[in-house]
Design a protein around this motif. Structure first.
Motif, PDB file in Angstrom:
ATOM      1  N   UNK A   9       0.672  -0.814  -0.268  1.00  0.00           N
ATOM      2  CA  UNK A   9       0.203   0.030   0.048  1.00  0.00           C
ATOM      3  C   UNK A   9       0.633   1.432   0.078  1.00  0.00           C
ATOM      4  N   UNK A  10       2.365   0.939   0.301  1.00  0.00           N
ATOM      5  CA  UNK A  10       3.175   2.032   0.330  1.00  0.00           C
ATOM      6  C   UNK A  10       4.760   1.837   0.090  1.00  0.00           C
ATOM      7  N   UNK A  11       5.226   3.032   0.483  1.00  0.00           N
ATOM      8  CA  UNK A  11       6.402   2.521  -0.106  1.00  0.00           C
ATOM      9  C   UNK A  11       7.175   3.958  -0.258  1.00  0.00           C
ATOM     10  N   UNK A  12       7.851   3.763   1.246  1.00  0.00           N
ATOM     11  CA  UNK A  12       8.228   4.925   1.668  1.00  0.00           C
ATOM     12  C   UNK A  12       9.958   4.521   1.659  1.00  0.00           C
ATOM     13  N   UNK A  13       9.928   6.678   1.737  1.00  0.00           N
ATOM     14  CA  UNK A  13      11.733   6.794   0.928  1.00  0.00           C
ATOM     15  C   UNK A  13      12.076   7.802   2.072  1.00  0.00           C
ATOM     16  N   UNK A  14      13.199   6.866   3.081  1.00  0.00           N
ATOM     17  CA  UNK A  14      14.349   7.726   3.470  1.00  0.00           C
ATOM     18  C   UNK A  14      15.183   8.933   3.432  1.00  0.00           C
ATOM     19  N   UNK A  15      15.179   9.947   3.423  1.00  0.00           N
ATOM     20  CA  UNK A  15      15.632  11.205   2.202  1.00  0.00           C
ATOM     21  C   UNK A  15      15.888  12.365   2.957  1.00  0.00           C
ATOM     22  N   UNK A  16      17.133  12.094   2.633  1.00  0.00           N
ATOM     23  CA  UNK A  16      17.766  13.891   3.446  1.00  0.00           C
ATOM     24  C   UNK A  16      17.224  15.064   3.667  1.00  0.00           C
ATOM     25  N   UNK A  17      16.826  15.228   2.763  1.00  0.00           N
ATOM     26  CA  UNK A  17      16.198  16.467   2.647  1.00  0.00           C
ATOM     27  C   UNK A  17      14.486  16.628   1.943  1.00  0.00           C
ATOM     28  N   UNK A  18      14.285  16.380   2.762  1.00  0.00           N
ATOM     29  CA  UNK A  18      12.208  16.306   2.343  1.00  0.00           C
ATOM     30  C   UNK A  18      12.003  17.255   1.507  1.00  0.00           C
ATOM     31  N   UNK A  19      12.197  18.425   1.598  1.00  0.00           N
ATOM     32  CA  UNK A  19      11.943  19.434   0.963  1.00  0.00           C
ATOM     33  C   UNK A  19      12.387  19.196  -0.462  1.00  0.00           C
ATOM     34  N   UNK A  20      13.392  19.067  -0.713  1.00  0.00           N
ATOM     35  CA  UNK A  20      13.939  18.899  -1.860  1.00  0.00           C
ATOM     36  C   UNK A  20      13.166  17.270  -2.640  1.00  0.00           C
ATOM     37  N   UNK A  21      13.057  16.930  -2.041  1.00  0.00           N
ATOM     38  CA  UNK A  21      12.902  15.414  -2.116  1.00  0.00           C
ATOM     39  C   UNK A  21      10.800  15.580  -2.479  1.00  0.00           C
TER      40      UNK A  21
END
Length: 182
Positions: A9-21
């Motif tokens: 139901x979901x793909x989860x991405x761990x990012x260093x800069x959520x605004x850029x993502x």
């Protein structure tokens, strides 16, 4: 579809800069709108059995029925998100399965030998979630982390709201701040 967990139901991405993502998903892929929680308020959070004061920002949007979750950890508290980033990775970290019978799925997963990495709760007892390790970090076939999430309460209603807003999104108001809880 997983015979154990049901559909992803979901793909989860761990990012260093959520605004850029979020900007990337909006501009390059035209996915949105994003529901952005700058500081998530968890009821409790444990990493590998120990309490952890994790601080997170989360953004949610849908592409069809698949929810995309972006996660940026804002402190150095122990978590599987921090482990992922510390290993030099960024990007897809987990796939999530949702359940309205969370405890049964949780117990079955542990009974089948899944190893709990971290777990927590958002918005009351029907807002639990758990992340399970799928294998040794050096195993290239281990895949991503598996999350199970209880959607029998407010979180499930919010997820449905996010999905419906994406259906007819016209590109306006691409980032929509939300206060505190998913």
């Amino acid at each position: 579809m997983s015979r154990l967990f049901g559909p992803i139901r979901q793909n989860g991405y761990v990012v260093r800069d959520i605004e850029a993502a979020m900007k990337h998903w909006i501009d390059a892929l035209q996915v949105g709108p994003w529901f952005y929680i700058d500081r998530v308020q968890t009821d409790w959070f444990r990493h590998r059995g120990q309490d952890s004061a994790v601080e997170l920002s989360i953004a949610l949007a849908n592409s069809g029925d698949l929810q995309i979750e972006l996660i940026q950890q804002r402190n150095d508290a122990p978590s599987m998100y921090k482990e992922f980033l510390d290993s030099g990775r960024e990007g897809l970290q987990h796939v999530a399965f949702w359940s309205t019978d969370y405890q049964a799925l949780y117990d079955r997963s542990l009974g089948l030998g899944y190893k709990l990495g971290h777990e927590g709760q958002i918005g009351g007892e029907r807002g639990r979630f758990a992340y399970f390790d799928t294998g040794a970090p050096a195993d290239p076939h281990a895949g991503t982390v598996v999350e199970i999430s209880d959607i029998s309460g407010n979180k499930g209603r919010f997820f449905e709201y996010v999905r419906k807003r994406a259906q007819d999104w016209d590109g306006t108001d691409p980032i929509r701040p939300v206060q505190g809880r998913a």
